[in-house]
Write a protein that holds these residues in place. Structure first.
Motif, PDB file in Angstrom:
ATOM      1  N   ASP A   1       0.861  -1.180  -0.010  1.00 30.14           N
ATOM      2  CA  ASP A   1      -0.085  -0.213   0.122  1.00 30.14           C
ATOM      3  C   ASP A   1       1.026   1.378   0.048  1.00 30.14           C
ATOM      4  O   ASP A   1       1.852   1.380   0.561  1.00 30.14           O
TER       5      ASP A   1
ATOM      6  N   ASN B   1      -4.592   6.464  -4.036  1.00 30.40           N
ATOM      7  CA  ASN B   1      -3.725   5.609  -3.533  1.00 30.40           C
ATOM      8  C   ASN B   1      -3.577   4.065  -3.988  1.00 30.40           C
ATOM      9  O   ASN B   1      -4.745   3.944  -4.356  1.00 30.40           O
TER      10      ASN B   1
ATOM     11  N   ASP C   1       0.697   5.589  -0.468  1.00 33.77           N
ATOM     12  CA  ASP C   1      -0.198   6.848  -0.413  1.00 33.77           C
ATOM     13  C   ASP C   1       0.170   7.383  -1.843  1.00 33.77           C
ATOM     14  O   ASP C   1       1.171   7.551  -2.170  1.00 33.77           O
ATOM     15  N   SER C   2      -1.065   7.957  -2.525  1.00 34.03           N
ATOM     16  CA  SER C   2      -0.656   8.864  -3.918  1.00 34.03           C
ATOM     17  C   SER C   2       0.393   9.827  -3.656  1.00 34.03           C
ATOM     18  O   SER C   2       1.109  10.028  -4.531  1.00 34.03           O
ATOM     19  N   LYS C   3       0.183  10.709  -2.582  1.00 36.33           N
ATOM     20  CA  LYS C   3       1.398  11.873  -2.499  1.00 36.33           C
ATOM     21  C   LYS C   3       2.699  11.247  -2.373  1.00 36.33           C
ATOM     22  O   LYS C   3       3.724  11.820  -2.918  1.00 36.33           O
ATOM     23  N   ASP C   4       3.007   9.980  -1.868  1.00 33.65           N
ATOM     24  CA  ASP C   4       4.323   9.565  -1.891  1.00 33.65           C
ATOM     25  C   ASP C   4       4.737   8.949  -3.224  1.00 33.65           C
ATOM     26  O   ASP C   4       5.872   9.157  -3.543  1.00 33.65           O
TER      27      ASP C   4
ATOM     28  N   TYR D   1      -0.980  14.776  -8.914  1.00 33.62           N
ATOM     29  CA  TYR D   1      -1.504  14.917  -7.577  1.00 33.62           C
ATOM     30  C   TYR D   1      -3.073  14.701  -7.688  1.00 33.62           C
ATOM     31  O   TYR D   1      -3.600  14.293  -6.571  1.00 33.62           O
TER      32      TYR D   1
ATOM     33  N   LYS E   1      -3.077  -0.052  -3.245  1.00 33.51           N
ATOM     34  CA  LYS E   1      -3.179  -0.939  -2.398  1.00 33.51           C
ATOM     35  C   LYS E   1      -2.538  -2.225  -2.989  1.00 33.51           C
ATOM     36  O   LYS E   1      -2.206  -2.145  -4.206  1.00 33.51           O
TER      37      LYS E   1
END
Length: 186
Positions: free
Chosen positions: A88, A125, A90-93, A120, A127
């Protein structure tokens, strides 16, 4: 009404009602086939018509983060990179890591800022088991897919090759993965 030899009434069907049943049956079959065709067309793989050139796994320290597959046309006029995530994230990462890689590759700050903004907004995100795919068309339009479903397009004609350069540039931070994707270590 006619009666059978046992005294039960026989039902006589009008020839037109039998024809109506056949017509309704044929229409139902046609609708079912149409639904299957449109369902399958909507779920077509973004890489289904391309040839796999290579694949490899991205490992960071002790963790395998994802599996990447590179697809192309025979003339390399279209390319796609499909990533299946093992963790998993996060989209920001994901976007921040993309920005870091472009900075390492020497892209200008103004270009990076213009490319990062739509990512962005677009990227979800991920998974474990999720896929994120970019397909760069012959006219250099970049279409992103999340789990085989389109999520957005970037029309900047420099974006697609810049994005793929993260993995395919000779200056990539992951030369072993580059070799695997390009099929150079067979």
């Amino acid at each position: 009404m006619a009666y059978s030899s046992q005294g039960r009434a026989k039902v006589q069907r009008h020839p037109l009602s039998q024809w109506k049943r056949y017509l309704l049956s044929a229409l139902a079959t046609l609708f079912a086939c149409s639904a299957l065709i449109f369902h399958n067309a909507g779920n077509a793989s973004p890489v289904g018509d391309l040839n796999k050139q290579g694949e490899g796994e991205m490992t960071y320290l002790f963790w395998t983060l994802y599996n990447a597959e590179l697809y192309t046309t025979p003339t390399r006029s279209e390319q796609a990179l499909k990533i299946e995530y093992y963790r998993d994230i996060d989209s920001k990462d994901l976007v921040d890591a993309t920005q870091d890689q472009w900075e390492k590759l020497g892209y200008s700050d103004s270009k990076i800022k213009s490319w990062i903004a739509p990512l962005y907004e677009m990227w979800p995100n991920v998974k474990q088991g999720s896929t994120l795919t970019i397909r760069v068309s012959e006219n250099q339009q970049s279409q992103f897919y999340f789990d085989e479903q389109p999520i957005g397009t970037i029309t900047d004609t420099q974006f697609g090759q810049a994005f793929l350069s993260i993995w395919l540039s000779e200056n990539t931070s992951e030369p072993k993965l580059r070799q695997q994707l390009l099929g150079l270590n067979k």
